[in-house]
Structure formats: structure tokens, C-alpha cells
Design a protein around this motif. Structure first.
Motif, PDB file in Angstrom:
ATOM      1  N   LYS A 166       0.828  -1.201   0.000  1.00  0.00           N
ATOM      2  CA  LYS A 166       0.000   0.000   0.000  1.00  0.00           C
ATOM      3  C   LYS A 166       0.863   1.253   0.000  1.00  0.00           C
ATOM      4  O   LYS A 166       0.595   2.213  -0.741  1.00  0.00           O
ATOM      5  CB  LYS A 166      -0.905  -0.030   1.235  1.00  0.00           C
ATOM      6  CG  LYS A 166      -1.838   1.162   1.353  1.00  0.00           C
ATOM      7  CD  LYS A 166      -2.711   1.028   2.585  1.00  0.00           C
ATOM      8  CE  LYS A 166      -3.619   2.250   2.730  1.00  0.00           C
ATOM      9  NZ  LYS A 166      -4.485   2.155   3.923  1.00  0.00           N
TER      10      LYS A 166
ATOM     11  N   THR B 292      -7.706   3.435  -0.432  1.00  0.00           N
ATOM     12  CA  THR B 292      -8.223   2.167   0.078  1.00  0.00           C
ATOM     13  C   THR B 292      -7.564   1.001  -0.648  1.00  0.00           C
ATOM     14  O   THR B 292      -7.027   1.148  -1.759  1.00  0.00           O
ATOM     15  CB  THR B 292      -9.739   2.097  -0.094  1.00  0.00           C
ATOM     16  OG1 THR B 292     -10.049   2.145  -1.491  1.00  0.00           O
ATOM     17  CG2 THR B 292     -10.434   3.248   0.618  1.00  0.00           C
ATOM     18  N   LEU B 293      -7.625  -0.173   0.015  1.00  0.00           N
ATOM     19  CA  LEU B 293      -7.040  -1.369  -0.598  1.00  0.00           C
ATOM     20  C   LEU B 293      -7.725  -1.699  -1.920  1.00  0.00           C
ATOM     21  O   LEU B 293      -7.068  -2.123  -2.880  1.00  0.00           O
ATOM     22  CB  LEU B 293      -7.156  -2.550   0.371  1.00  0.00           C
ATOM     23  CG  LEU B 293      -6.396  -2.429   1.695  1.00  0.00           C
ATOM     24  CD1 LEU B 293      -6.673  -3.641   2.567  1.00  0.00           C
ATOM     25  CD2 LEU B 293      -4.896  -2.309   1.447  1.00  0.00           C
ATOM     26  N   LYS B 294      -9.060  -1.542  -1.929  1.00  0.00           N
ATOM     27  CA  LYS B 294      -9.804  -1.861  -3.156  1.00  0.00           C
ATOM     28  C   LYS B 294      -9.413  -0.931  -4.290  1.00  0.00           C
ATOM     29  O   LYS B 294      -9.214  -1.372  -5.435  1.00  0.00           O
ATOM     30  CB  LYS B 294     -11.298  -1.752  -2.866  1.00  0.00           C
ATOM     31  CG  LYS B 294     -12.179  -2.181  -4.023  1.00  0.00           C
ATOM     32  CD  LYS B 294     -13.649  -2.131  -3.625  1.00  0.00           C
ATOM     33  CE  LYS B 294     -14.527  -2.585  -4.786  1.00  0.00           C
ATOM     34  NZ  LYS B 294     -15.968  -2.529  -4.428  1.00  0.00           N
ATOM     35  N   ALA B 295      -9.280   0.360  -3.974  1.00  0.00           N
ATOM     36  CA  ALA B 295      -8.898   1.324  -5.012  1.00  0.00           C
ATOM     37  C   ALA B 295      -7.477   1.079  -5.501  1.00  0.00           C
ATOM     38  O   ALA B 295      -7.169   1.338  -6.670  1.00  0.00           O
ATOM     39  CB  ALA B 295      -9.028   2.745  -4.467  1.00  0.00           C
TER      40      ALA B 295
ATOM     41  N   GLY C 265      -6.154  -1.842  -5.737  1.00  0.00           N
ATOM     42  CA  GLY C 265      -6.073  -3.153  -6.364  1.00  0.00           C
ATOM     43  C   GLY C 265      -5.434  -4.213  -5.501  1.00  0.00           C
ATOM     44  O   GLY C 265      -4.924  -5.215  -6.018  1.00  0.00           O
TER      45      GLY C 265
ATOM     46  N   PRO D 151      -5.640  -7.086  -2.221  1.00  0.00           N
ATOM     47  CA  PRO D 151      -6.663  -7.963  -1.611  1.00  0.00           C
ATOM     48  C   PRO D 151      -7.098  -7.426  -0.256  1.00  0.00           C
ATOM     49  O   PRO D 151      -6.287  -6.922   0.519  1.00  0.00           O
ATOM     50  CB  PRO D 151      -5.943  -9.310  -1.469  1.00  0.00           C
ATOM     51  CG  PRO D 151      -4.493  -8.976  -1.468  1.00  0.00           C
ATOM     52  CD  PRO D 151      -4.343  -7.781  -2.357  1.00  0.00           C
ATOM     53  N   GLN D 152      -8.395  -7.548   0.041  1.00  0.00           N
ATOM     54  CA  GLN D 152      -8.940  -7.074   1.300  1.00  0.00           C
ATOM     55  C   GLN D 152      -9.108  -8.235   2.278  1.00  0.00           C
ATOM     56  O   GLN D 152      -9.415  -9.360   1.869  1.00  0.00           O
ATOM     57  CB  GLN D 152     -10.304  -6.409   1.071  1.00  0.00           C
ATOM     58  CG  GLN D 152     -10.226  -5.126   0.251  1.00  0.00           C
ATOM     59  CD  GLN D 152     -11.612  -4.557  -0.005  1.00  0.00           C
ATOM     60  OE1 GLN D 152     -12.338  -5.044  -0.864  1.00  0.00           O
ATOM     61  NE2 GLN D 152     -11.966  -3.537   0.753  1.00  0.00           N
TER      62      GLN D 152
ATOM     63  N   ASP E 145     -10.898 -10.716   4.946  1.00  0.00           N
ATOM     64  CA  ASP E 145     -12.275 -11.207   4.972  1.00  0.00           C
ATOM     65  C   ASP E 145     -12.965 -10.902   6.299  1.00  0.00           C
ATOM     66  O   ASP E 145     -13.989 -11.504   6.614  1.00  0.00           O
ATOM     67  CB  ASP E 145     -12.307 -12.712   4.706  1.00  0.00           C
ATOM     68  CG  ASP E 145     -11.479 -13.490   5.725  1.00  0.00           C
ATOM     69  OD1 ASP E 145     -10.771 -12.840   6.520  1.00  0.00           O
ATOM     70  OD2 ASP E 145     -11.533 -14.734   5.712  1.00  0.00           O
TER      71      ASP E 145
ATOM     72  N   HIS F 187     -13.752  -7.479   9.201  1.00  0.00           N
ATOM     73  CA  HIS F 187     -13.674  -6.027   9.407  1.00  0.00           C
ATOM     74  C   HIS F 187     -13.313  -5.646  10.841  1.00  0.00           C
ATOM     75  O   HIS F 187     -13.045  -4.474  11.124  1.00  0.00           O
ATOM     76  CB  HIS F 187     -15.005  -5.370   9.035  1.00  0.00           C
ATOM     77  CG  HIS F 187     -16.194  -5.946   9.757  1.00  0.00           C
ATOM     78  ND1 HIS F 187     -16.498  -5.668  11.066  1.00  0.00           N
ATOM     79  CD2 HIS F 187     -17.161  -6.801   9.327  1.00  0.00           C
ATOM     80  CE1 HIS F 187     -17.587  -6.315  11.427  1.00  0.00           C
ATOM     81  NE2 HIS F 187     -18.021  -7.019  10.386  1.00  0.00           N
TER      82      HIS F 187
ATOM     83  N   GLU G 214      -7.613  -1.553   7.081  1.00  0.00           N
ATOM     84  CA  GLU G 214      -9.055  -1.306   7.208  1.00  0.00           C
ATOM     85  C   GLU G 214      -9.753  -2.322   8.107  1.00  0.00           C
ATOM     86  O   GLU G 214     -10.849  -2.801   7.826  1.00  0.00           O
ATOM     87  CB  GLU G 214      -9.708  -1.291   5.816  1.00  0.00           C
ATOM     88  CG  GLU G 214      -9.119  -0.219   4.919  1.00  0.00           C
ATOM     89  CD  GLU G 214      -9.407  -0.467   3.452  1.00  0.00           C
ATOM     90  OE1 GLU G 214     -10.262  -1.316   3.168  1.00  0.00           O
ATOM     91  OE2 GLU G 214      -8.765   0.182   2.601  1.00  0.00           O
TER      92      GLU G 214
END
Length: 740
Positions: A576, A638-641, A643, A645-646, A648, A650, A681
Motif C-alpha cells: 500500500k 483504500t485497498l480496493k482502489a 487493487g 486484496p482485502q 475477509d 472487518h 481497514e
């Protein structure tokens, strides 16, 4: 009437005078006076006669009560002896005291040889310390006196120090024994000072650092040392003095080398005595319920061997060595040699700790069995006074004997009156009968010592039982045994204690880490790998350690947490940061390129076209429009933005119920966990913290604007419920927690 008339005016005048005086006193009393300030009141309270008398009386009463309580605390005989049930206990104590004295006599003679001293000093050590313990001890059943382990420890000290003062000069027997006696008595005084001092400052807990496997391994190794030390008396050999590391190995090698020089008469005497003693002990074990008291095999052996030796004249030039002269009567008190303190301090401390460990362990066993309490600090004081006073009367350090304690209990002993009776019996022998044993063969005493080692040598079977029960305890036992055999007794104990403490630290570095799951329809959470019914809560990870987190295992805790969560946290954070840094660099290059193009376009437009006026209102509108577009754009951090992996889940919940304390390293580790998981996150919560731990977290300034007490829950279930109701949203600008 005349008399009445004559006395009437005088009585009336006296009455008026008395009335006027009373009126004046009352007027003076009620007369208005200025109020006394605080200074005057304090002065009156300090110097007034009545308050001062009252204060002195109160102080004397309190001092008397304190002195009486202190006296009763440190002299327990004043508490239990006035309430002694004579009818119920006296007969049992009398029989028990005689039985113990019968054992004490041969063991005292034998263990004196073990300590490198003349046999009469074993009798002294069986009298003075026993009577002192009768006054100060709190255990009703242990038998204080000579003990094999203590004697061999004293013997190692006398062998190493006494020859240095002899200067290898030919001297008579009395002078030869003087120096070892002085070393042993000075050692006893120093041991007593250590024990009394530790007891007065309530250091009785010190023995808790000597675990049961450590003590059993140490006493087993000491039994082996005792056995080897008696071989010279069994075979009639004259061996060199060895001390220090590997001294036991050198002694065994020398015995093997000189074995052809053995004296046949001595070997036969020791063998016969040993066989007879073993047979008598087997009979005692078999006929224990039928016999009112054990058969005194050792005493009978002493009497029989002495009679045979005297009859055949072993003392006159035979190959069987005898005890020799035993002086009758008591010796006067002798001050210790303080010049030896510096040489004896290490050995004295070791002997003090070992002697107390043996005594308190046996004392607690008997106290638990018979339903009374043993005060460990008072036991330390009592044992210390026994050694201190005994050392002044030329005794060597003592502790309690397991075999004699068992006999004292099994023969009906109920209190230390049995010990007092046994000490008085020994006193009678010292004064009148001791010199009768001068023809006793030393080989018989060696046989008595070796046969009494049976109980301690049986502890070798601990290896098999500990292999099945607990291999960490087995490791402590083996290291203690090996260190005591190869090194001397002092270094062996030191190595054993250090190793056992290091093993505790190592075991806390490798606790059991687990991910917890919820047992359906309950608020119970268990390890998902051990309980098949426990299921992980979707979106929530619950992590628990079986040990407290501190400086020695904080890094292991963080690594295990990241590994068990199934997410490579460090990799995600590094990726990141790299992507964000790369994006920032690309943005910067793009802005620089746009500025360059704008400058070129502006120069061309200014050359070709007339300049147009642009109002400040137009610039403000453009800036506002750009700002609105930027605010509507999604957050690119963000991790999603990016690219990546997030995870599983929260939410992460740390079950801190195992924490008993926190240190600064633990605080930093927990803060770093909050920082790292928020970077990917995931919100972090803490559960099941004890109140002292929360107080330590507050004292360490753990809570701040980013980590508040809202992240702290009383139970794991409360934290899980909150996490499910408040899943962490993806922030437009993540809250930053500084990594420590």
C-alpha cells in the motif's frame, strides 16, 4: 439550749463564709474569658499534667500489647504449651520421643562423620537445635536434627577449608579435629544468621523458587554424593581430599583405582551391618500394624557392633577402624571465627535455602495431613535460631529428617514435646553414655548412612513418571541432578535455579495462541481447532494467548496474531505504501507536465490573440467546481482502489483475559497492532481485561484520541456484538495511529 445558743452564731457565720466562697468560685468559673487559640490548646495538650499522664499510660499499654503479640508470634511454645492436652497427647509424645531418640543416636554419630567431624559433634547437633526448635517452631511433627544432605554439604566445605589451616604438620587428634569443628560451627552460625534475617523480613516465599522437581533432583544427587563419600569407610581406604567441580568423579575414579587395597574385615563388617539393617527395615514395613513402635535396628546394631568390637579388641591394631575417643559432657559456648565469614558466605546461603526448603516442604505435608497451619516465616526464624545457637555450642547446620519425621508421626507424636523428649534423651547419652561407643566400627556407621539413603535414591524413578507427566519438569530434574553431580553442591543449586527460571521465561515465550469461535446460541467462545461446534463469527476475528504479554514474548504475540488471522499484514502495508508513493510521484509528474504545457500554451495565446480579462469571480467559480469534483471522487488510498486484496473480516478482537500485568513493551506492541490493522481497514477491540491491567494501561497513557475506552469491553461476547453492529466503514481519510 445555752450550748445551742452559744454555737449558733459561729455556725451561721461559717455557713455564710462557705456560701460566699462558693459564689465567688461560680462567678469566676462563669466569667467571660478570651477564647484560647490553637497554639494555646496544643501547648496545654503538650504540657498539661493530666493529658501527659494519659498519653504515657496509653503508650505503655500499646507497647505492652505489641510486645506481647510479638513475643507470642516468635515464641509459639507460649501459645500451645499452656493448652497442651496432657491426658490425650503425653503418652504418644513420650513414646514418639523415645523412638526418634533411638534413631537420632546412630544417625547423629554417622552424619558427623559425613560432615567430616568427630562423632560427638553429631550428638551435640542432635540436642541443642532440637530443643531450640521446640521453643520456636510451628510444625508439630517434623524431627529437626542431623540430615544426610546437610551433612554432605557441610563436609564439602570442611574438606575444602580445613586442610588449608592444618599446614600438613603432624598434630594430635584433638588439634586435628579443631579446625574442621571451627569451620562447621562458624558455618552454622552464618547459616542461622541468614535464616533468621530472611525470616524477620518475611522472605519465607523465597523457597517458592525451588520447585518440587528441582528439590527432588537436588536431594537425589546429594544422596549419590553421600553414597560415594561413604565408600572409603566401607572399603577401609584412605582417599585424597577433592573439592570443587568434578570432585565426585575424581573420588569415584580414586576408589576404583585403590579398590585392590580394600580391607577385608572392614568390607565384611559393613556388608553384615547393611544386610541386618535392611532386614530389620523390611520387617518394620511388614509388621507396621502389629508393632506398637518400629524395631530399633540401628540402635541394636550400634550396641551389638560395639560389644563385638570391644570383645575381640578391634581397637587394638585391627584393620577395622573404630570411632575412637568420645568426650563425655557438654562443651562451653565458643564465639564463631568471623575471619571465615567471607569464605563461607556463599556456602552458608545455599545451605540455609536448602535446609529451609526441606523443612518447610515436610512441615506443610504434615500440617495438611493433620489440619493445622505452618507459618513459613516463623519456621525460617525457628530453624535459623536452631542453627545460630547450635553453632555457638559447636554444632553443624541441621534441618529435618524425612525418616525420623515419619517415625515421629507414626508412633503417636502430636507435638514438639516429642522433640524435647528426644533431645533430653540425647543429652543423657552425651553426659553419661557417649564414651561407651568408642569401640564402634566406622564401617557400621557407613552402613547406617547408606541404608538410610534408600528413600532418596528411590527418587530416581521420577525420571519415568515425569517423562509421562511433564517433560519440562523432567528437564529441570535432569539438569539439577547433572549439575549437582558434576559441579559442587553450591554451583549445582545455583545452576538449577537459574535454569528453572529461564525455562519459565522460555515457556511464556511459546504459549498457545488460538482463534476463537462462538458455540452456537451461547456467549461462550472456544478454540475452533479444539472444539468442532465452535464457529468463527463472520467478519470478526477473536484472538487469544494463553500467557501474559510482556517484553520477552511481545514480538511473538504480534507475529502469531498476524499469522493466525490469515492475512499478510506487513506485505499489504508495504504494498500500500509503495503504490501510494508511486501514485504521488505520478501525480507530481503530471502536474509538472500540465504546468509546462499551460505555460507554452499561454505564451502562444498571448502572442496570437489579444489578452482577455478574466474576472476574479470566474476564477473562484472554477476553483469551487474543481473542489466539488475532487470531493465527489472516491478515496484512492483504500485497498480496493489500489487493487490490493482485502481481509475477509472487518473487526479484530483481542481476548486479553490472560494478561496479569503489562509493561512498556506490551503497550507499544498493542499500539502497533492497532496501527497495522487499521492500515488494512480492520478495527481492533480489546476484551476481558482485568481491573489492574486497565489501571496499568491508563498509567502508561495507552488511551488517547485514536484509541479510547470505547475499544475496551468486559467480555468477548460484548465486543463481538458491538463489532457486528458497528462494522468499520471505509474512511475518506483514515485515522492515523502513530506506529511505535
Amino acid at each position: 439550749m445555752g450550748l445551742a445558743d452559744a454555737s449558733g452564731p459561729r455556725d451561721t457565720q461559717a455557713l455564710l463564709s462557705a456560701t460566699q466562697a462558693m459564689e465567688l468560685r461560680r462567678r469566676d468559673y462563669h466569667m467571660e474569658r478570651p477564647l484560647l487559640n490553637q497554639e494555646h490548646l496544643e501547648e496545654l495538650g503538650r504540657w498539661g499534667s493530666a493529658p501527659r499522664t494519659r498519653q504515657w499510660r496509653t503508650w505503655l499499654q500499646c507497647s505492652h500489647a505489641r510486645a506481647r503479640a510479638l513475643l507470642l508470634q516468635h515464641l509459639p511454645v507460649l501459645v500451645w504449651l499452656p493448652r497442651y492436652p496432657v491426658r490425650d497427647w503425653l503418652l504418644g509424645d513420650l513414646l514418639s520421643g523415645m523412638s526418634v531418640a533411638i534413631m537420632q543416636l546412630p544417625q547423629g554419630l554417622a552424619y558427623a562423620f559425613l560432615a567430616g567431624l568427630p562423632p560427638v559433634f553429631g550428638l551435640y547437633s542432635s540436642f541443642y537445635p532440637v530443643f531450640v526448635y521446640f521453643l520456636f517452631g510451628t510444625s508439630r511433627h517434623i524431627s529437626v536434627g542431623t540430615f544426610a544432605v546437610m551433612s554432605v554439604m557441610v563436609g564439602s566445605v570442611t574438606e575444602s577449608l580445613a586442610p588449608q589451616t592444618l599446614n600438613d604438620s603432624p598434630i594430635n587428634e584433638t588439634t586435628r579435629d579443631a579446625d574442621p569443628v571451627q569451620v562447621a560451627s562458624t558455618l552454622s552460625v552464618l547459616v542461622g544468621l541468614f535464616q533468621v534475617g530472611l525470616g524477620l523480613i518475611h522472605f519465607g516465599f523465597l523457597v517458592t523458587y525451588l520447585s518440587e522437581p528441582l528439590v527432588r533432583g537436588y536431594t537425589t544427587a546429594a544422596a549419590v554424593q553421600v553414597f560415594v563419600s561413604q565408600l572409603k569407610y566401607v572399603f577401609g581406604l584412605h582417599l585424597s581430599s577433592h573439592s570443587g567441580p568434578l570432585s565426585l568423579i575424581y573420588t569415584v575414579l580414586e576408589v576404583c583405582r585403590k579398590l585392590p587395597q580394600s580391607k577385608v574385615g572392614t568390607v565384611v563388617t559393613a556388608a553384615v551391618a547393611g544386610v541386618v539393617l535392611v532386614v530389620v527395615k523390611l520387617l518394620n514395613d511388614k509388621l507396621q500394624r502389629q508393632l506398637p513402635m518400629p524395631i530399633p535396628g540401628e540402635l541394636l546394631m550400634l550396641i551389638g557392633a560395639t560389644g563385638i568390637s570391644y570383645g575381640i579388641g578391634l581397637r587394638d591394631g585391627s584393620e577395622v577402624d573404630v570411632v575412637g575417643n568420645i568426650s563425655a559432657g557438654l562443651v562451653p559456648p565458643v564465639a564463631p571465627n568471623t575471619q571465615l565469614f567471607s569464605k563461607l558466605v556463599g556456602s552458608a546461603f545455599t545451605i540455609a535455602v536448602v535446609g529451609f526448603a526441606i523443612a518447610i516442604s515436610l512441615g506443610k505435608i504434615f500440617a495438611l495431613r493433620h489440619g493445622y497451619r505452618v507459618d513459613s516465616n516463623q519456621e525460617l526464624v525457628a530453624l535459623g535460631l536452631s542453627n545460630l545457637i547450635g553453632g555457638i555450642f559447636q554444632c553443624f547446620p541441621v534441618s529435618c529428617s524425612m525418616s525420623r519425621s515419619l517415625v515421629q508421626e507414626s508412633t503417636g507424636g502430636n507435638s514438639q514435646v516429642a522433640g524435647a523428649i528426644s533431645s533430653l534423651f540425647i543429652l543423657l547419652i552425651i553426659v553419661k553414655l557417649g564414651e561407651l561407643f568408642r569401640d564402634l566400627p566406622k564401617a557400621v556407621l557407613a552402613a547406617i548412612v547408606i541404608v538410610n539413603l534408600k528413600g532418596m535414591l528411590r527418587q530416581l524413578s521420577d525420571v519415568c513418571s515425569l517423562w509421562k507427566a511433564n517433560r519440562a519438569d523432567l528437564l529441570i530434574w535432569l539438569v539439577t541432578f547433572a549439575a549437582t553431580i558434576l559441579l559442587n553442591m553450591d554451583l549445582g543449586l545455583m545452576v538449577a535455579v537459574v535454569f528453572s527460571l529461564l525455562l519459565v521465561v522460555v515457556r511464556t515465550q511459546m504459549p498457545h495462541y488460538s482463534i476463537l469461535g462462538q458455540v452456537p446460541d451461547t456467549d461462550i467462545y472456544r478454540d475452533v481447532t479444539e472444539y468442532s461446534e465452535a464457529k468463527e463469527v463472520p467478519g470478526v476475528k477473536v484472538f487469544r494467548s494463553s500467557a501474559t504479554v510482556y517484553f520477552a514474548n511481545a514480538d511473538f504475540y504480534s507475529d502469531a496474531l498476524k499469522q493466525r488471522c490469515g492475512v499478510d499484514v506487513d506485505f499489504l502495508i508495504s504494498q500500500k505504501k509503495k503504490l501510494l508513493k508511486k501514485r504521488e510521484q505520478l501525480k507530481l509528474k503530471q502536474l509538472q507536465k500540465e504546468e509546462k504545457l499551460q505555460k507554452q500554451a499561454g505564451s502562444l495565446l498571448s502572442a496570437c490573440l489579444a489578452p482577455q480579462q478574466v474576472g476574479p469571480g470566474d476564477k473562484m467559480e472554477d476553483a469551487t467546481a474543481n473542489g466539488q469534483e475532487d470531493s465527489k471522487a472516491p478515496d484512492g488510498s483504500t485497498l480496493k482502489a489500489l487493487g490490493l486484496p482485502q481481509p475477509d473480516f472487518h473487526s479484530l478482537i483481542l481476548d486479553l483475559g490472560a494478561l496479569s500485568f503489562v509493561d512498556t513493551v506490551c503497550l507499544k506492541s498493542l499500539k502497533n497492532i492497532f496501527h497495522d490493522f487499521r492500515e488494512i481497514e480492520v478495527e481492533v477491540y480489546m476484551a476481558a481485561c482485568h481491573s489492574p491491567v486497565v489501571s496499568q494501561l491508563e498509567a502508561g497513557h495507552f488511551f488517547d484520541a485514536s484509541i479510547t475506552k470505547k475499544h475496551l469491553f468486559a467480555s468477548v461476547h460484548d465486543a463481538v456484538t458491538f463489532a457486528l453492529q458497528h462494522p468499520r466503514p471505509v474512511p475518506d481519510s483514515p485515522v492515523s495511529v502513530t506506529r511505535l
